[in-house]
Design an enzyme around this catalytic site. Structure first.
Site, PDB file in Angstrom:
ATOM      1  N   CYS A 103       0.885  -1.158   0.000  1.00 40.49           N
ATOM      2  CA  CYS A 103       0.000   0.000   0.000  1.00 40.49           C
ATOM      3  C   CYS A 103       0.917   1.201   0.000  1.00 40.49           C
ATOM      4  O   CYS A 103       1.550   1.507   1.011  1.00 40.49           O
ATOM      5  CB  CYS A 103      -0.900   0.019   1.233  1.00 40.49           C
ATOM      6  SG  CYS A 103      -1.868   1.533   1.334  1.00 40.49           S
ATOM      7  N   CYS A 106      -0.466   4.308   2.427  1.00 34.22           N
ATOM      8  CA  CYS A 106      -0.465   4.180   3.890  1.00 34.22           C
ATOM      9  C   CYS A 106      -0.177   2.728   4.250  1.00 34.22           C
ATOM     10  O   CYS A 106       0.916   2.237   4.001  1.00 34.22           O
ATOM     11  CB  CYS A 106      -1.780   4.653   4.476  1.00 34.22           C
ATOM     12  SG  CYS A 106      -3.231   4.022   3.629  1.00 34.22           S
ATOM     13  N   SER A 107      -1.145   2.032   4.825  1.00 33.83           N
ATOM     14  CA  SER A 107      -0.887   0.631   5.134  1.00 33.83           C
ATOM     15  C   SER A 107      -2.173  -0.178   5.004  1.00 33.83           C
ATOM     16  O   SER A 107      -2.474  -1.018   5.850  1.00 33.83           O
ATOM     17  CB  SER A 107      -0.283   0.490   6.525  1.00 33.83           C
ATOM     18  OG  SER A 107      -1.167   1.037   7.478  1.00 33.83           O
ATOM     19  N   CYS A 108      -2.952   0.074   3.944  1.00 37.35           N
ATOM     20  CA  CYS A 108      -4.164  -0.705   3.710  1.00 37.35           C
ATOM     21  C   CYS A 108      -3.776  -2.172   3.566  1.00 37.35           C
ATOM     22  O   CYS A 108      -2.796  -2.503   2.900  1.00 37.35           O
ATOM     23  CB  CYS A 108      -4.870  -0.240   2.440  1.00 37.35           C
ATOM     24  SG  CYS A 108      -5.502   1.431   2.593  1.00 37.35           S
TER      25      CYS A 108
END
Lengths: 195, 109
Positions: A103, A106-108
């Site tokens: 991602c 961000c950190s999906c």
């Protein structure tokens, strides 16, 4: 947490502490062992859901087709607890194609099937480098992808989460679905490990 | 997997992560697992105790489902039955901890 005398939670915390201290005194337990369990459990329980999905896809071609066609719906067959999966897209590793998930924003992460993301998944270096130089980053994970193999990098978003369907280990044709699930690792479902 | 807690014994989770409303809940969870990994009892044995504790709960008095209260009760009973932690020393230790002066390390609460 501030609790006053006789508050039920406070009584429970005292009992828990008393049990732990007695067990430690008897040499039956260590504080570290307790800490370790909590960390380990969180890392293992999450990815276990994804591992079950992968194992079924390996064993059941009709399920695999459903999974690759509509991941969200196929995963509903499992009735996992712990939350709704956003749109889940499952991408299949083959002898010709290797997939890896990131991602970049961000950190999906497909937490309903993979649990919590590992620390490095949120790391800005992974997020930018896996797009720029995926072969090198994968090599650092210990995964060598030959230049003849196509490498696809999937960028997750709030709307779409990706999960990799790893290639089935060649020695596992006659293994049960449950045993297969135990061999599937979180990293393989992100695409930074092979099985 | 034999370590799985599902159905009635499924712990509260969100985002694929265990939810502990207070640190002691994490400690009892960790203790039960660590003791079973050390071979002091099997996870299935613990699960039997947990099922009994949950089944015996008073739903009306309980209000919100107090999963870890039952978890703690199950662990306590199992440890007593095995002679690992007898009830008397446990009560003594609880009384000692309750008598601690205010301002002690509240690290485990």
């Amino acid at each position: 947490m501030s609790e006053h005398e006789n508050h039920p939670a406070s009584q429970q915390s005292i009992r828990a502490e008393a049990i732990e201290s007695l067990l430690i005194e008897k040499g039956l337990l260590s504080e570290d062992a307790v800490d370790e369990v909590i960390v380990q459990y969180n890392e293992r329980v999450g990815p276990m859901n994804g591992a079950k999905v992968v194992a079924r896809a390996w064993k059941d071609p009709a399920f695999k087709l459903r999974l690759l066609t509509d991941g969200t719906r196929a995963v509903e067959e499992f009735e996992f607890t712990g939350g709704q999966v956003e749109k889940l897209v499952v991408v299949e590793n083959t002898p010709a194609v290797h997939n890896v998930v990131v991602c970049t924003l961000c950190s999906c992460y497909p937490w309903a099937v993979l649990g919590l993301p590992p620390k490095w998944y949120k790391d800005p270096a992974y997020r930018s480098r896996i797009v720029r130089e995926p072969r090198r980053v994968l090599a650092e994970f210990g995964v060598q992808i030959s230049s003849s193999k196509e490498l696809r990098v999937w960028d997750s978003s709030a709307e779409i989460r990706y999960m990799v369907l790893p290639e089935m280990p060649s020695d596992s044709e006659s293994t049960s679905e449950e045993e297969l699930a135990a061999r599937v690792t979180r990293d393989a479902m992100i695409g930074v490990a092979l099985l | 997997m034999s370590t799985e807690l599902s159905g009635i014994t499924q712990p509260p989770m969100a985002n694929g992560e265990l939810i502990f409303e207070a640190p002691w809940q994490g400690r009892v969870f960790g203790m039960a697992r660590a003791l079973s990994e050390a071979g002091l009892f099997s996870w299935n044995e613990f699960r039997e105790y947990l099922i009994k504790a949950i089944a015996a709960r008073d739903r009306e008095a309980e209000g919100d489902y107090a999963y870890y209260d039952h978890f703690l009760a199950a662990l306590e009973t199992l440890l007593a039955d095995r002679g690992l932690v007898a009830p008397e020393p446990l009560e003594t230790r609880c009384a000692e901890f309750r008598a601690r002066p205010h301002g002690h390390d509240h690290g485990s609460e």
